[in-house]
Design an enzyme around this catalytic site. Structure first.
Site, short mmCIF file in Angstrom:
data_model
loop_
_atom_site.label_atom_id
_atom_site.label_comp_id
_atom_site.label_asym_id
_atom_site.label_seq_id
_atom_site.Cartn_x
_atom_site.Cartn_y
_atom_site.Cartn_z
N SER A 97 9.62 69.40 99.43
CA SER A 97 10.44 69.17 100.56
C SER A 97 9.44 69.06 101.72
CB SER A 97 11.55 70.21 100.56
OG SER A 97 12.14 70.00 101.67
N HIS A 116 12.30 63.37 107.22
CA HIS A 116 12.67 64.35 106.16
C HIS A 116 12.57 63.75 104.78
CE1 HIS A 116 15.92 65.52 103.22
NE2 HIS A 116 15.25 66.76 103.20
N ASN A 123 12.84 64.79 100.36
CA ASN A 123 12.50 65.87 99.24
C ASN A 123 12.92 65.11 98.02
OD1 ASN A 123 15.29 66.82 98.14
ND2 ASN A 123 15.76 66.79 100.40
N VAL A 124 12.33 65.78 96.88
CA VAL A 124 12.62 65.30 95.58
C VAL A 124 12.72 66.52 94.78
CG1 VAL A 124 11.92 62.84 95.31
CG2 VAL A 124 10.22 64.73 95.29
N GLY A 170 16.02 83.34 98.88
CA GLY A 170 14.93 82.45 98.81
C GLY A 170 13.77 83.01 99.94
N ARG A 171 12.63 82.36 99.92
CA ARG A 171 11.69 82.73 100.98
C ARG A 171 12.05 82.10 102.36
NH1 ARG A 171 6.12 80.89 102.32
NH2 ARG A 171 4.87 82.67 102.68
#
Length: 306
Positions: free
Chosen positions: A98, A112, A114-115, A265-266
């Site tokens: 991402s 932007h 993402n895959v 998540g982080r």
């Protein structure tokens, strides 16, 4: 948990991240910070790790992040199971690349991409898997040739997999990256897809690869042509104001942000997409006939750019 199939996806994603970061370092002249991270077992509902590549105060990019993550958990969070209630509660594995880039020059658009690959697992049942991703462009000062180039490149990436995919994924992007509370698109769109497995694994994976590989062709020519244009405080001020819309979408509506936060998540990696300088104003509108007003009238509308 990782299968040989997932390993092939992971190898592609790591290579994609490396190629994109290398190309961006060439155009910016400043190296990205590489932050490799790992979540130890037992510390949170989500485990795994990743590599976050970050640039701040670059020569061209005011802030940007290109992140790879490979994480897993024991129970799907609500945002991931919203479209598939039958898999709620399954264990899961997710991996993806991402990126969000915020150039300093107001004439260079934010972008932007993402895959990703997602698998939901339940003992005694076939795994449920799908691909997702896409890319979209968010200009502050619109250039028609930039929007046309970006959309044509997206269309070309999908062309080998059927003529029906681009109009479908373009509309999906228009509908998804829409600020309902503002009644306006986030930018000029692009393509977006999720929960996609319709072509079988090999072809669905190939389609996702074409989208990821098409990013540099879609964006770098635009960045190169806009990064050195002259601008002043007025343009920077409007850029900061419009960046506020980006923040609103990511924190209020984006499924990826919600999934990351809901699953433990982080935080640094999840919120790397936020711009460094942002402004909000009460009930503000651009001056009629201005370049700022043209963004609203000519670009923040759904058009068939390709």
């Amino acid at each position: 948990m990782t299968t040989p199939t997932a390993q092939a996806v992971k190898a592609f994603l790591l290579d994609l991240q490396s190629r994109i970061v290398g190309a961006l370092e060439d155009i910016d002249g400043k190296p990205f910070l590489r932050d490799e991270w790992q979540r130890p077992e037992g510390t949170s509902p989500i485990h795994g790790g990743g590599l976050s590549c970050i640039i701040e105060e670059g020569n061209v990019l005011e802030r940007g992040g290109v992140a790879f993550s490979h994480v897993y958990g024991e129970s799907l969070p609500p945002s991931a199971a919203a479209n598939r209630p039958e898999i709620a509660g399954r264990s899961w594995e997710a991996m993806g690349v991402s990126l969000v880039l915020h150039p300093r020059n107001p004439y260079a658009p934010t972008v932007h991409m993402n895959v990703r690959f997602f698998t939901a697992i339940e003992e005694g049942k076939e795994p449920v898997w799908w691909f997702g991703g896409g890319m979209d462009l968010t200009p502050y000062y619109g250039f028609e040739e930039d929007a046309v180039h970006f959309h044509q490149t997206c269309k070309s990436a999908l062309a080998p997999f059927g003529d029906e995919l681009h109009p479908r994924f373009k509309k999906w992007c228009d509908d998804y990256f829409y600020l309902k509370h503002r009644k306006e698109p986030r930018g000029v769109g692009g393509i977006f897809f999720d929960d996609f497995n319709a072509l079988g694994f090999d072809q669905s994976f190939s389609m996702m690869q074409h989208v990821g590989n098409g990013f540099l062709d879609a964006y770098l020519p635009i960045l190169r042509s806009r990064k050195d244009l002259s601008y002043g405080e007025r343009e920077r001020d409007f850029q900061a104001y419009r960046r506020g819309r980006y923040v609103e979408f990511n924190l209020v509506l984006d499924r990826g942000t919600l999934f990351g936060l809901q699953s433990g998540g982080r935080t640094e990696s999840i919120l790397m997409s936020l711009p460094p300088v942002v402004k909000w104003r009460y009930d503000w509108a651009p001056e009629l006939g201005s370049a700022e007003a043209k963004l609203y009238s000519d670009f923040l509308v759904h058009r068939d750019w390709a």
